[in-house]
Design an enzyme around this catalytic site. Sequence first.
Site, PDB file in Angstrom:
ATOM      1  N   SER A 126     -52.602  29.163  12.126  1.00 34.45           N
ATOM      2  CA  SER A 126     -51.736  29.811  13.104  1.00 34.45           C
ATOM      3  C   SER A 126     -52.250  29.536  14.513  1.00 34.45           C
ATOM      4  CB  SER A 126     -51.770  31.321  12.852  1.00 34.45           C
ATOM      5  OG  SER A 126     -51.190  32.026  13.913  1.00 34.45           O
ATOM      6  N   TYR A 150     -56.437  39.748  11.045  1.00 37.97           N
ATOM      7  CA  TYR A 150     -55.554  38.680  10.569  1.00 37.97           C
ATOM      8  C   TYR A 150     -55.981  37.338  11.170  1.00 37.97           C
ATOM      9  CZ  TYR A 150     -51.678  35.475  10.330  1.00 37.97           C
ATOM     10  OH  TYR A 150     -50.929  34.325  10.132  1.00 37.97           O
ATOM     11  N   LYS A 154     -57.810  33.775   9.470  1.00 36.78           N
ATOM     12  CA  LYS A 154     -57.370  32.369   9.595  1.00 36.78           C
ATOM     13  C   LYS A 154     -58.513  31.496  10.120  1.00 36.78           C
ATOM     14  CE  LYS A 154     -53.182  32.803   8.155  1.00 36.78           C
ATOM     15  NZ  LYS A 154     -52.761  32.169   6.907  1.00 36.78           N
TER      16      LYS A 154
HETATM   17  P1  NAD Z   1     -44.350  35.625   3.852  1.00 39.83           P
HETATM   18  O1  NAD Z   1     -44.966  36.969   3.705  1.00 39.83           O
HETATM   19  O2  NAD Z   1     -42.873  35.529   3.920  1.00 39.83           O
HETATM   20  O3  NAD Z   1     -44.849  34.673   2.662  1.00 39.83           O
HETATM   21  C1  NAD Z   1     -46.117  34.800   2.059  1.00 39.83           C
HETATM   22  C2  NAD Z   1     -45.888  34.808   0.556  1.00 39.83           C
HETATM   23  O4  NAD Z   1     -47.158  34.902  -0.088  1.00 39.83           O
HETATM   24  C3  NAD Z   1     -45.053  35.994   0.078  1.00 39.83           C
HETATM   25  O5  NAD Z   1     -44.023  35.531  -0.765  1.00 39.83           O
HETATM   26  C4  NAD Z   1     -46.047  36.870  -0.684  1.00 39.83           C
HETATM   27  O6  NAD Z   1     -45.429  37.545  -1.755  1.00 39.83           O
HETATM   28  C5  NAD Z   1     -47.061  35.841  -1.153  1.00 39.83           C
HETATM   29  N1  NAD Z   1     -48.424  36.345  -1.360  1.00 39.83           N
HETATM   30  C6  NAD Z   1     -49.150  37.138  -0.539  1.00 39.83           C
HETATM   31  N2  NAD Z   1     -50.362  37.364  -1.059  1.00 39.83           N
HETATM   32  C7  NAD Z   1     -50.412  36.698  -2.239  1.00 39.83           C
HETATM   33  C8  NAD Z   1     -51.396  36.530  -3.234  1.00 39.83           C
HETATM   34  N3  NAD Z   1     -52.583  37.136  -3.133  1.00 39.83           N
HETATM   35  N4  NAD Z   1     -51.123  35.770  -4.314  1.00 39.83           N
HETATM   36  C9  NAD Z   1     -49.913  35.171  -4.442  1.00 39.83           C
HETATM   37  N5  NAD Z   1     -48.931  35.286  -3.519  1.00 39.83           N
HETATM   38  C10 NAD Z   1     -49.183  36.046  -2.444  1.00 39.83           C
HETATM   39  O7  NAD Z   1     -45.024  34.937   5.133  1.00 39.83           O
HETATM   40  P2  NAD Z   1     -44.651  33.587   5.889  1.00 39.83           P
HETATM   41  O8  NAD Z   1     -44.132  33.947   7.219  1.00 39.83           O
HETATM   42  O9  NAD Z   1     -43.860  32.698   5.016  1.00 39.83           O
HETATM   43  O10 NAD Z   1     -46.111  32.994   6.103  1.00 39.83           O
HETATM   44  C11 NAD Z   1     -46.668  32.030   5.235  1.00 39.83           C
HETATM   45  C12 NAD Z   1     -48.052  31.660   5.713  1.00 39.83           C
HETATM   46  O11 NAD Z   1     -47.981  31.161   7.042  1.00 39.83           O
HETATM   47  C13 NAD Z   1     -49.032  32.844   5.765  1.00 39.83           C
HETATM   48  O12 NAD Z   1     -50.303  32.382   5.367  1.00 39.83           O
HETATM   49  C14 NAD Z   1     -49.048  33.226   7.235  1.00 39.83           C
HETATM   50  O13 NAD Z   1     -50.267  33.824   7.606  1.00 39.83           O
HETATM   51  C15 NAD Z   1     -48.875  31.869   7.891  1.00 39.83           C
HETATM   52  N6  NAD Z   1     -48.295  31.955   9.250  1.00 39.83           N
HETATM   53  C16 NAD Z   1     -47.116  32.636   9.427  1.00 39.83           C
HETATM   54  C17 NAD Z   1     -46.574  32.738  10.701  1.00 39.83           C
HETATM   55  C18 NAD Z   1     -45.320  33.530  10.943  1.00 39.83           C
HETATM   56  O14 NAD Z   1     -45.092  33.944  12.080  1.00 39.83           O
HETATM   57  N7  NAD Z   1     -44.447  33.739   9.957  1.00 39.83           N
HETATM   58  C19 NAD Z   1     -47.223  32.129  11.787  1.00 39.83           C
HETATM   59  C20 NAD Z   1     -48.417  31.441  11.555  1.00 39.83           C
HETATM   60  C21 NAD Z   1     -48.942  31.355  10.270  1.00 39.83           C
HETATM   61  C1  WQD Z   2     -43.028  37.399  20.409  1.00 40.50           C
HETATM   62  C2  WQD Z   2     -42.767  37.978  21.805  1.00 40.50           C
HETATM   63  C3  WQD Z   2     -43.749  40.135  22.150  1.00 40.50           C
HETATM   64  C4  WQD Z   2     -41.269  42.246  19.222  1.00 40.50           C
HETATM   65  C5  WQD Z   2     -47.112  36.855  16.008  1.00 40.50           C
HETATM   66  C6  WQD Z   2     -48.538  36.827  15.542  1.00 40.50           C
HETATM   67  C7  WQD Z   2     -49.009  35.414  15.408  1.00 40.50           C
HETATM   68  C8  WQD Z   2     -48.060  34.586  14.555  1.00 40.50           C
HETATM   69  C9  WQD Z   2     -46.642  34.722  14.967  1.00 40.50           C
HETATM   70  C10 WQD Z   2     -48.860  34.574  12.302  1.00 40.50           C
HETATM   71  C11 WQD Z   2     -43.986  38.652  22.430  1.00 40.50           C
HETATM   72  C12 WQD Z   2     -42.252  40.227  22.207  1.00 40.50           C
HETATM   73  C13 WQD Z   2     -41.844  41.295  20.020  1.00 40.50           C
HETATM   74  C14 WQD Z   2     -40.465  43.280  19.829  1.00 40.50           C
HETATM   75  C15 WQD Z   2     -40.896  42.275  21.983  1.00 40.50           C
HETATM   76  N1  WQD Z   2     -48.082  35.012  13.184  1.00 40.50           N
HETATM   77  N2  WQD Z   2     -41.662  41.288  21.382  1.00 40.50           N
HETATM   78  N3  WQD Z   2     -40.312  43.224  21.181  1.00 40.50           N
HETATM   79  O1  WQD Z   2     -46.899  38.149  18.859  1.00 40.50           O
HETATM   80  O2  WQD Z   2     -46.225  35.795  19.547  1.00 40.50           O
HETATM   81  O3  WQD Z   2     -47.037  36.215  17.270  1.00 40.50           O
HETATM   82  O4  WQD Z   2     -46.297  36.120  15.082  1.00 40.50           O
HETATM   83  O5  WQD Z   2     -49.771  33.818  12.391  1.00 40.50           O
HETATM   84  O6  WQD Z   2     -50.281  35.469  14.863  1.00 40.50           O
HETATM   85  O7  WQD Z   2     -49.340  37.518  16.490  1.00 40.50           O
HETATM   86  O8  WQD Z   2     -44.809  37.035  17.887  1.00 40.50           O
HETATM   87  O9  WQD Z   2     -42.515  37.728  17.411  1.00 40.50           O
HETATM   88  O10 WQD Z   2     -44.332  39.487  17.468  1.00 40.50           O
HETATM   89  O11 WQD Z   2     -43.602  38.412  19.597  1.00 40.50           O
HETATM   90  O12 WQD Z   2     -40.717  42.282  23.195  1.00 40.50           O
HETATM   91  O13 WQD Z   2     -39.954  44.165  19.143  1.00 40.50           O
HETATM   92  O14 WQD Z   2     -41.776  39.010  21.694  1.00 40.50           O
HETATM   93  O15 WQD Z   2     -44.358  40.982  23.084  1.00 40.50           O
HETATM   94  O16 WQD Z   2     -43.931  38.391  23.806  1.00 40.50           O
HETATM   95  P1  WQD Z   2     -46.303  36.859  18.509  1.00 40.50           P
HETATM   96  P2  WQD Z   2     -43.772  38.220  18.006  1.00 40.50           P
END
Ligand code: NAD
Ligand code: WQD
Length: 340
Positions: A126, A150, A154
């Site tokens: 991330s 979190y 990572k």
């Molecule tokens: P998500 O929660 O939709 O998907 C994660 C999936 O993993 C879910 O289906 C959940 O049921 C499964 N899971 C969780 N723990 C598990 C375990 N112990 N064993 C088996 N399955 C398990 O999340 P996402 O948004 O699709 O994110 C996927 C990956 O990408 C995550 O590792 C997340 O940290 C990373 N990521 C997400 C974002 C974001 O903003 N969505 C940003 C950066 C990184």
């Molecule tokens: C985006 C912008 C908020 C909600 C997070 C995690 C990051 C990554 C992606 C996993 C910001 C603003 C939000 C609301 C708002 N995930 N906001 N009202 O914080 O950039 O990233 O998700 O790895 O680790 O921190 O994403 O969508 O929460 O926020 O004004 O109700 O929207 O302040 O500027 P963020 P976000």
Amino acid sequence: MPATVLVTGGAGFIGSHTTVALQQAGYRVVVLDNLCNSSASVLSRVERITGARPEFIEGDIRNAALLDELFAAQRIDAILHFAGLKAVGESTRKPLEYYDNNVHGSVNLLQAARRAAVQTFVFSSSATVYGDPQRLPLAEDHPRSATNPYGHSKLVVEDILENLYRAEAGWRIARLRYFNPVGAHPSGLIGEAPQGVPNNLMPYVSQVACGTRPRLQVFGNDYDTPDGTGVRDYIHVMDLAQGHVAALRHCEKQQQNLLSVNLGTGRGYSVLEMVRAFEKASGRPVPYDIVARRPGDIAACWADTALAEQELGWRATLGIDEMCADAWRWEIGRENLQEE
Ligand code: NAD
Ligand code: WQD
């Protein structure tokens, strides 16, 4: 025989879209998911899109016996590891759950992969590993830091992968640093389905536009950005999915490698720009109030995309209008989707 890829977390938001992209690129997909944040019905909807049902194993990445059984039952060529917990706020309240799932789970998966001699591994990292940006755009050599469990989980897994790569020959590892994934598959059949109150901006905006929630709270308009609201690099989940296919193909061509690469668009948009784009795409108003900053938020962040273009030959192609249109199609259609 097509190559077979194990997709952990493949029923989740990014994993399900990547499963579609992998199948359409000719891979056979085995999904392992414990469904703690998703539903098995996603797999039927993936099948409706691609015509092929991914094999599904309901289970946990922390279950070593299950993993050994899985690797013994079939040849797995590569692992795309999405499974984990992802809510920043929750991670500060439940740090042990986050380290157990994200760190111990990843170590357990890597140990099982090693026992099965599977050494191609693509990890969901991330942009949060960059901490508070010292300079923009964020390039991969920017110093890394974490301010919450979190983000720290990572960072630790990134380090474990680097240690492993240096300790043992033959690993082909990609650490993909996603910026802000949004949008949905253009069919409207799969998308993001947060449980309870959404933590992230775009799912919240969708729910305000469709009337599930009355108003958006905009967290601060006094940042040092053009309109004072936070700026982020939003990336369409279908572009992100293609980035994984490109990363996997890149790994397949190497003897061994450790690649850390940003998956973003290279452009930042403010909260208010996203709100306006969503209003345009949906034809619905998104009323909002400006409230205090959210603790831990940064002002702005966007990706340097040069390395992804150079190493993977990949760049994002979809803009915020497509992100909002596809997120809206998913939002209004999902209640009517038949659970199969
Ligand atoms: P998500 O929660 O939709 O998907 C994660 C999936 O993993 C879910 O289906 C959940 O049921 C499964 N899971 C969780 N723990 C598990 C375990 N112990 N064993 C088996 N399955 C398990 O999340 P996402 O948004 O699709 O994110 C996927 C990956 O990408 C995550 O590792 C997340 O940290 C990373 N990521 C997400 C974002 C974001 O903003 N969505 C940003 C950066 C990184
Ligand atoms: C985006 C912008 C908020 C909600 C997070 C995690 C990051 C990554 C992606 C996993 C910001 C603003 C939000 C609301 C708002 N995930 N906001 N009202 O914080 O950039 O990233 O998700 O790895 O680790 O921190 O994403 O969508 O929460 O926020 O004004 O109700 O929207 O302040 O500027 P963020 P976000």
